[in-house]
Design a protein around this motif. Sequence first.
Motif, PDB file in Angstrom:
ATOM      1  N   ASP A 195      -0.963  -5.678   2.782  1.00 20.39           N
ATOM      2  CA  ASP A 195      -2.155  -5.879   1.952  1.00 20.39           C
ATOM      3  C   ASP A 195      -1.985  -5.244   0.576  1.00 20.39           C
ATOM      4  OD1 ASP A 195      -4.288  -5.258   4.834  1.00 20.39           O
ATOM      5  OD2 ASP A 195      -3.353  -7.120   4.132  1.00 20.39           O
ATOM      6  N   SER A 196      -0.945  -4.456   0.406  1.00 18.77           N
ATOM      7  CA  SER A 196      -0.694  -3.838  -0.899  1.00 18.77           C
ATOM      8  C   SER A 196      -0.475  -4.927  -1.942  1.00 18.77           C
ATOM      9  CB  SER A 196       0.541  -2.929  -0.827  1.00 18.77           C
ATOM     10  OG  SER A 196       0.315  -1.841   0.038  1.00 18.77           O
ATOM     11  N   ALA A 197      -1.268  -4.871  -2.994  1.00 16.31           N
ATOM     12  CA  ALA A 197      -1.239  -5.910  -4.036  1.00 16.31           C
ATOM     13  C   ALA A 197      -2.265  -5.528  -5.098  1.00 16.31           C
ATOM     14  CB  ALA A 197      -1.581  -7.277  -3.444  1.00 16.31           C
ATOM     15  N   VAL A 198      -2.356  -6.387  -6.107  1.00 19.16           N
ATOM     16  CA  VAL A 198      -3.440  -6.254  -7.079  1.00 19.16           C
ATOM     17  C   VAL A 198      -4.471  -7.332  -6.770  1.00 19.16           C
ATOM     18  CG1 VAL A 198      -4.110  -6.250  -9.499  1.00 19.16           C
ATOM     19  CG2 VAL A 198      -1.864  -5.362  -8.825  1.00 19.16           C
ATOM     20  N   TYR A 199      -5.712  -6.936  -6.660  1.00 16.93           N
ATOM     21  CA  TYR A 199      -6.792  -7.856  -6.339  1.00 16.93           C
ATOM     22  C   TYR A 199      -7.656  -8.052  -7.578  1.00 16.93           C
ATOM     23  CZ  TYR A 199      -5.358  -7.318  -1.532  1.00 16.93           C
ATOM     24  OH  TYR A 199      -4.619  -7.330  -0.377  1.00 16.93           O
ATOM     25  N   GLY A 226     -11.647 -10.061 -13.897  1.00 19.65           N
ATOM     26  CA  GLY A 226     -11.770  -8.620 -14.024  1.00 19.65           C
ATOM     27  C   GLY A 226     -10.411  -7.982 -14.285  1.00 19.65           C
ATOM     28  N   PRO A 227     -10.386  -6.665 -14.475  1.00 23.07           N
ATOM     29  CA  PRO A 227      -9.140  -5.971 -14.821  1.00 23.07           C
ATOM     30  C   PRO A 227      -8.214  -5.741 -13.640  1.00 23.07           C
ATOM     31  CG  PRO A 227     -10.944  -4.421 -14.693  1.00 23.07           C
ATOM     32  CD  PRO A 227     -11.551  -5.785 -14.526  1.00 23.07           C
ATOM     33  N   GLY A 228      -8.688  -5.971 -12.435  1.00 20.71           N
ATOM     34  CA  GLY A 228      -7.844  -5.818 -11.262  1.00 20.71           C
ATOM     35  C   GLY A 228      -7.996  -4.466 -10.578  1.00 20.71           C
ATOM     36  N   THR A 229      -7.727  -4.471  -9.277  1.00 18.75           N
ATOM     37  CA  THR A 229      -7.683  -3.250  -8.468  1.00 18.75           C
ATOM     38  C   THR A 229      -6.330  -3.211  -7.776  1.00 18.75           C
ATOM     39  OG1 THR A 229     -10.066  -3.209  -8.073  1.00 18.75           O
ATOM     40  CG2 THR A 229      -8.661  -2.034  -6.496  1.00 18.75           C
ATOM     41  N   ARG A 230      -5.580  -2.163  -8.057  1.00 19.99           N
ATOM     42  CA  ARG A 230      -4.264  -2.028  -7.425  1.00 19.99           C
ATOM     43  C   ARG A 230      -4.423  -1.275  -6.119  1.00 19.99           C
ATOM     44  NH1 ARG A 230       0.901  -2.763  -8.886  1.00 19.99           N
ATOM     45  NH2 ARG A 230       0.303  -3.180 -11.055  1.00 19.99           N
ATOM     46  N   LEU A 231      -4.202  -1.988  -5.028  1.00 22.13           N
ATOM     47  CA  LEU A 231      -4.327  -1.403  -3.686  1.00 22.13           C
ATOM     48  C   LEU A 231      -2.946  -1.065  -3.148  1.00 22.13           C
ATOM     49  CD1 LEU A 231      -5.869  -0.776  -1.026  1.00 22.13           C
ATOM     50  CD2 LEU A 231      -5.573  -3.186  -0.428  1.00 22.13           C
ATOM     51  N   THR A 232      -2.780   0.171  -2.740  1.00 17.95           N
ATOM     52  CA  THR A 232      -1.537   0.624  -2.118  1.00 17.95           C
ATOM     53  C   THR A 232      -1.846   1.138  -0.729  1.00 17.95           C
ATOM     54  OG1 THR A 232      -0.633   1.254  -4.276  1.00 17.95           O
ATOM     55  CG2 THR A 232       0.445   2.158  -2.310  1.00 17.95           C
ATOM     56  N   VAL A 233      -1.212   0.535   0.264  1.00 13.33           N
ATOM     57  CA  VAL A 233      -1.408   0.937   1.653  1.00 13.33           C
ATOM     58  C   VAL A 233      -0.160   1.688   2.114  1.00 13.33           C
ATOM     59  CG1 VAL A 233      -1.936   0.181   3.985  1.00 13.33           C
ATOM     60  CG2 VAL A 233      -2.867  -1.069   2.034  1.00 13.33           C
ATOM     61  N   LEU A 234      -0.335   2.917   2.553  1.00 10.22           N
ATOM     62  CA  LEU A 234       0.791   3.761   2.953  1.00 10.22           C
ATOM     63  C   LEU A 234       0.959   3.790   4.463  1.00 10.22           C
ATOM     64  CD1 LEU A 234       0.056   6.729   0.536  1.00 10.22           C
ATOM     65  CD2 LEU A 234       1.620   4.812   0.173  1.00 10.22           C
ATOM     66  N   VAL A 259      -5.583   4.005  -3.070  1.00  8.25           N
ATOM     67  CA  VAL A 259      -4.468   4.365  -2.204  1.00  8.25           C
ATOM     68  C   VAL A 259      -5.050   4.816  -0.876  1.00  8.25           C
ATOM     69  CG1 VAL A 259      -2.450   5.834  -1.905  1.00  8.25           C
ATOM     70  CG2 VAL A 259      -3.122   5.101  -4.210  1.00  8.25           C
ATOM     71  N   THR A 260      -4.541   4.229   0.212  1.00  4.30           N
ATOM     72  CA  THR A 260      -5.128   4.506   1.514  1.00  4.30           C
ATOM     73  C   THR A 260      -4.082   4.371   2.604  1.00  4.30           C
ATOM     74  OG1 THR A 260      -6.988   3.951   2.957  1.00  4.30           O
ATOM     75  CG2 THR A 260      -5.823   2.130   1.907  1.00  4.30           C
ATOM     76  N   GLN A 261      -4.442   4.792   3.778  1.00  5.01           N
ATOM     77  CA  GLN A 261      -3.540   4.739   4.925  1.00  5.01           C
ATOM     78  C   GLN A 261      -3.741   3.455   5.710  1.00  5.01           C
ATOM     79  OE1 GLN A 261      -1.269   7.163   5.724  1.00  5.01           O
ATOM     80  NE2 GLN A 261      -1.835   8.378   3.926  1.00  5.01           N
ATOM     81  N   MET A 262      -2.687   3.059   6.392  1.00  6.49           N
ATOM     82  CA  MET A 262      -2.787   1.909   7.312  1.00  6.49           C
ATOM     83  C   MET A 262      -3.900   2.128   8.324  1.00  6.49           C
ATOM     84  SD  MET A 262       1.152   0.973   8.290  1.00  6.49           S
ATOM     85  CE  MET A 262       0.572   0.143   9.767  1.00  6.49           C
ATOM     86  N   GLY A 263      -4.595   1.061   8.632  1.00  9.74           N
ATOM     87  CA  GLY A 263      -5.643   1.130   9.639  1.00  9.74           C
ATOM     88  C   GLY A 263      -7.020   1.453   9.095  1.00  9.74           C
ATOM     89  N   ASN A 264      -7.076   1.949   7.860  1.00  7.06           N
ATOM     90  CA  ASN A 264      -8.382   2.263   7.260  1.00  7.06           C
ATOM     91  C   ASN A 264      -9.122   0.999   6.848  1.00  7.06           C
ATOM     92  OD1 ASN A 264      -7.948   4.965   7.600  1.00  7.06           O
ATOM     93  ND2 ASN A 264      -7.508   5.406   5.446  1.00  7.06           N
ATOM     94  N   ASP A 265     -10.425   1.173   6.612  1.00  3.11           N
ATOM     95  CA  ASP A 265     -11.276   0.117   6.074  1.00  3.11           C
ATOM     96  C   ASP A 265     -11.672   0.504   4.654  1.00  3.11           C
ATOM     97  OD1 ASP A 265     -13.128  -0.066   9.216  1.00  3.11           O
ATOM     98  OD2 ASP A 265     -11.154  -0.867   8.680  1.00  3.11           O
TER      99      ASP A 265
END
Lengths: 113, 113
Positions: free
Chosen positions: A85-89, A105-113, A12-18
């Motif tokens: 970009d929020s999705a499962v990768y 792989g099991p996946g990484t759930r990315l949430t962009v706030l 979970v991360t903020q918009m604009g982050n890397d």
Amino acid sequence: DTAVSQTPKYLVTQMGNDKSIKCEQNLGHDTMYWYKQDSKKFLKIMFSYNNKELIINETVPNRFSPKSPDKAHLNLHINSLELGDSAVYFCASSQAQTRNEQFFGPGTRLTVL
Amino acid sequence: AQSVAQPEDQVNVAEGNPLTVKCTYSVSGNPYLFWYVQYPNRGLQFLLKYITGDNLVKGSYGFEAEFNKSQTSFHLKKPSALVSDSALYFCAVNYGGSYIPTFGRGTSLIVHP
């Protein structure tokens, strides 16, 4: 013993982050992939990579870049994260023959706030 | 070029009844066809594949699929459905000229007790 592993599982991360997602496979495969699965469960391939060739899906923004330190690892770097970009990768691997199945792989759930 | 279609977003079947999940494809050359299953919050798992030879392919968990060249289809079947078969199923196609498979949009299988 996990065949294809990803870290982190949740991000979970903020918009604009890397951010980066790591992937490792212990199957001895020579080709690795990154996929994006959206909220409708559609699966979109982003990259295919082996030690000879990187194939990029032309629709993937250049904010996304794969980095492979060695044959067993393919990390995904994402710059300037956006809400979309929020999705499962998913990371996957296979032998570099088109007739061979992929191991995911099991996946990484990315949430962009 | 290659494409794959899964015409049904959802398939409902009663436990104990036979099930079919449909897949049709288009490819330049001889196809390599795959079925994967995705359980909730998990990565995709390989079920079975057709490369060449016998048109009826048997895979994991009692699933089988029949390759039909004239109809360009590769439908997934199981004689007797289980509630635990409820999941998302993906068909994928590849051919000798490409390292990147194309996945269908997925079909949600719901098996009712």
